[in-house]
Design a protein around this motif. Structure first.
Motif, short mmCIF file in Angstrom:
data_model
loop_
_atom_site.label_atom_id
_atom_site.label_comp_id
_atom_site.label_asym_id
_atom_site.label_seq_id
_atom_site.Cartn_x
_atom_site.Cartn_y
_atom_site.Cartn_z
N VAL A 76 0.85 -1.18 0.00
CA VAL A 76 0.00 0.00 0.00
C VAL A 76 0.89 1.23 0.00
O VAL A 76 1.98 1.23 0.59
CB VAL A 76 -0.96 0.01 1.21
CG1 VAL A 76 -0.20 0.05 2.51
CG2 VAL A 76 -1.95 1.16 1.13
N ALA A 77 0.44 2.29 -0.67
CA ALA A 77 1.22 3.51 -0.75
C ALA A 77 1.49 4.06 0.65
O ALA A 77 0.60 4.09 1.50
CB ALA A 77 0.48 4.55 -1.59
N GLY A 78 2.71 4.50 0.88
CA GLY A 78 3.09 5.04 2.18
C GLY A 78 3.72 4.03 3.11
O GLY A 78 4.27 4.42 4.16
N ALA A 79 3.65 2.75 2.78
CA ALA A 79 4.22 1.73 3.68
C ALA A 79 5.70 1.95 3.89
O ALA A 79 6.24 1.68 4.97
CB ALA A 79 3.96 0.33 3.11
N ASP A 80 6.39 2.47 2.88
CA ASP A 80 7.83 2.67 2.98
C ASP A 80 8.20 3.84 3.90
O ASP A 80 9.38 4.03 4.19
CB ASP A 80 8.42 2.89 1.59
CG ASP A 80 7.74 4.01 0.82
OD1 ASP A 80 6.51 4.16 0.95
OD2 ASP A 80 8.43 4.74 0.09
N ARG A 81 7.20 4.61 4.36
CA ARG A 81 7.50 5.68 5.30
C ARG A 81 7.45 5.21 6.75
O ARG A 81 7.53 6.02 7.69
CB ARG A 81 6.50 6.83 5.08
CG ARG A 81 6.84 7.65 3.84
CD ARG A 81 5.64 8.27 3.15
NE ARG A 81 4.77 9.01 4.05
CZ ARG A 81 3.53 9.39 3.70
NH1 ARG A 81 3.05 9.06 2.50
NH2 ARG A 81 2.78 10.07 4.52
N HIS A 82 7.34 3.90 6.94
CA HIS A 82 7.21 3.32 8.27
C HIS A 82 8.37 3.71 9.19
O HIS A 82 8.18 3.91 10.40
CB HIS A 82 7.11 1.80 8.16
CG HIS A 82 7.10 1.08 9.46
ND1 HIS A 82 6.08 1.20 10.38
CD2 HIS A 82 8.01 0.24 10.03
CE1 HIS A 82 6.34 0.47 11.44
NE2 HIS A 82 7.50 -0.13 11.25
N LEU A 83 9.56 3.85 8.63
CA LEU A 83 10.73 4.13 9.46
C LEU A 83 10.87 5.60 9.82
O LEU A 83 11.62 5.94 10.73
CB LEU A 83 12.00 3.65 8.73
CG LEU A 83 12.07 2.14 8.44
CD1 LEU A 83 13.35 1.80 7.69
CD2 LEU A 83 11.98 1.33 9.72
N SER A 84 10.16 6.49 9.11
CA SER A 84 10.31 7.92 9.34
C SER A 84 9.13 8.56 10.04
O SER A 84 9.21 9.70 10.48
CB SER A 84 10.56 8.64 8.01
OG SER A 84 9.46 8.46 7.13
N GLU A 85 8.01 7.86 10.13
CA GLU A 85 6.83 8.42 10.78
C GLU A 85 5.93 7.30 11.26
O GLU A 85 6.08 6.14 10.84
CB GLU A 85 6.05 9.32 9.82
CG GLU A 85 5.44 8.57 8.62
CD GLU A 85 4.73 9.49 7.65
OE1 GLU A 85 3.48 9.40 7.58
OE2 GLU A 85 5.40 10.27 6.96
N LYS A 86 5.01 7.63 12.13
CA LYS A 86 4.02 6.65 12.57
C LYS A 86 2.98 6.49 11.48
O LYS A 86 2.28 7.44 11.13
CB LYS A 86 3.35 7.09 13.87
CG LYS A 86 2.30 6.08 14.36
CD LYS A 86 1.54 6.59 15.58
CE LYS A 86 0.44 5.62 15.98
NZ LYS A 86 -0.37 6.11 17.11
N VAL A 87 2.88 5.29 10.92
CA VAL A 87 1.90 5.03 9.87
C VAL A 87 0.79 4.15 10.43
O VAL A 87 0.95 3.50 11.46
CB VAL A 87 2.56 4.34 8.65
CG1 VAL A 87 3.63 5.23 8.04
CG2 VAL A 87 3.12 2.97 9.03
N ASN A 89 -7.68 7.24 9.44
CA ASN A 89 -8.37 8.38 8.85
C ASN A 89 -7.66 9.69 9.18
O ASN A 89 -7.54 10.58 8.33
CB ASN A 89 -9.82 8.42 9.34
CG ASN A 89 -10.72 7.46 8.59
OD1 ASN A 89 -11.31 7.80 7.58
ND2 ASN A 89 -10.82 6.24 9.09
N GLN A 90 -7.18 9.80 10.40
CA GLN A 90 -6.42 10.99 10.79
C GLN A 90 -5.16 11.13 9.93
O GLN A 90 -4.82 12.23 9.49
CB GLN A 90 -6.05 10.89 12.27
CG GLN A 90 -5.29 12.09 12.82
CD GLN A 90 -4.93 11.88 14.29
OE1 GLN A 90 -5.57 11.11 15.00
NE2 GLN A 90 -3.90 12.58 14.74
N TRP A 91 -4.48 10.02 9.70
CA TRP A 91 -3.27 10.02 8.88
C TRP A 91 -3.58 10.45 7.45
O TRP A 91 -2.83 11.24 6.85
CB TRP A 91 -2.65 8.63 8.92
CG TRP A 91 -1.35 8.49 8.18
CD1 TRP A 91 -0.10 8.75 8.65
CD2 TRP A 91 -1.17 8.02 6.83
NE1 TRP A 91 0.84 8.48 7.69
CE2 TRP A 91 0.21 8.04 6.57
CE3 TRP A 91 -2.06 7.59 5.84
CZ2 TRP A 91 0.74 7.64 5.33
CZ3 TRP A 91 -1.53 7.20 4.61
CH2 TRP A 91 -0.15 7.21 4.38
#
Length: 308
Positions: free
Chosen positions: A120-131, A257-259
């Protein structure tokens, strides 16, 4: 590389993505081994009539997956998330991850030449932010695929346009979600994910080792409601569900939803169109299939005595 005499295993073949991927692969001349827990079900039988070899296998059963993958050149992997249609009420994020890991392990054991996994789009941002947890679970599966050293392609689509075709968003004569009225949400048609998947299998030298996010349109929920209303010729106001009301049902869903309201998927739409120039925007999707699907749902709801 040609697809002649090549076999691709499609995991979750009777699901929304699996059916679409199977259809595109068959159209491109692949032999498809469609995995399902219920080979006698209506969706499985439809795949068999279309030309797929239907095989019984379950993602919680590693041995069945490995046996089904033997001798195949490629494998398509997708897992449901919590709350997905057809999942058990007690299905958890840990189940999702375990299923995804099992599929990867089966691909490794069978020596498949190309694994395509839809994340899913954004999964790769797991290390830089709370997803959200549904992104974190996909990232964990992605990481296991990498750890195994599999020849793989990772596709990360944004929200599916098909999410607007049922009771998830259509209720009480309105379009209702937790997205703020003026927040644009990125969207992708499932059929286009199937087309990109087939392209990846057909051009492994270009796709193995790549991870790409996919989105073909970006609309606010008010614009989505207006487009649906215009396509169907009905009034369809948008009503935002308060985040606190969602939190009363699920803290994880509330955060998701907030994200989306505060951060969003951030896929590159122009890059998606370079990959797949025919990718449908929302209005094109409505014209081709979406409006008919939504109309069928609304008709069914009225027949059932609901005010959908």
């Amino acid at each position: 590389m040609t697809s002649t005499n090549k076999t691709v295993v499609v995991v979750g073949a009777t699901g929304l993505q699996g059916r679409t991927v199977t259809r595109h692969l068959l159209r491109d001349g692949w032999r498809v081994r469609a995995l399902t827990r219920d080979p006698d079900g209506a969706q499985a039988q439809a795949l068999a009539r279309a030309g797929a070899q239907v095989v019984r296998a379950q993602m919680e059963d590693l041995d069945s997956l490995t046996a089904a993958a033997e001798g195949a050149w490629g494998l398509f992997s997708v897992q449901p998330t919590v709350g997905s249609p057809g999942t058990a009420p007690d299905f958890t994020t840990e189940d999702e991850v375990r299923w995804g890991v099992n599929v990867a392990e089966a691909a490794h054991a069978a020596g498949v030449g190309h694994l395509v996994f839809t994340s899913v789009a954004g999964a790769d941002r797991h290390l830089s932010e709370k997803v959200p947890v549904n992104l974190a679970s996909k990232w964990r599966i992605e990481q296991h695929i990498a750890e195994l050293g599999l020849p793989a392609t990772i596709l990360r689509p944004a929200s599916f346009m098909e999410n607007f075709t049922g009771g998830y968003a259509l209720r009480n004569g309105t379009l209702s979600t937790g997205i703020a009225p003026d927040t644009a949400q990125q969207l992708m048609a499932v059929d286009d994910v199937g087309a990109v998947t087939a392209s990846a299998f057909g051009q492994p030298e270009e796709w193995i080792g790549r991870a790409v996010s996919l989105a073909a349109d970006e609309l606010t929920p008010v614009q989505v409601a207006e487009a649906i209303g215009t396509a169907l010729g009905i009034p369809l106001p948008y009503v935002q569900i308060p985040i606190e009301a969602i939190r009363g049902l699920s803290e994880d869903f509330a955060y998701a939803n907030q994200w989306l309201n505060e951060r969003g998927y951030r896929a590159d739409i122009a890059a998606t169109r370079r990959i797949h120039p025919a990718a449908m925007d929302f209005r094109t999707w409505l014209e081709r299939t979406g409006a008919a699907q939504i109309s069928a749902f609304l008709d069914s709801a009225r027949t059932a005595g609901q005010d959908a």
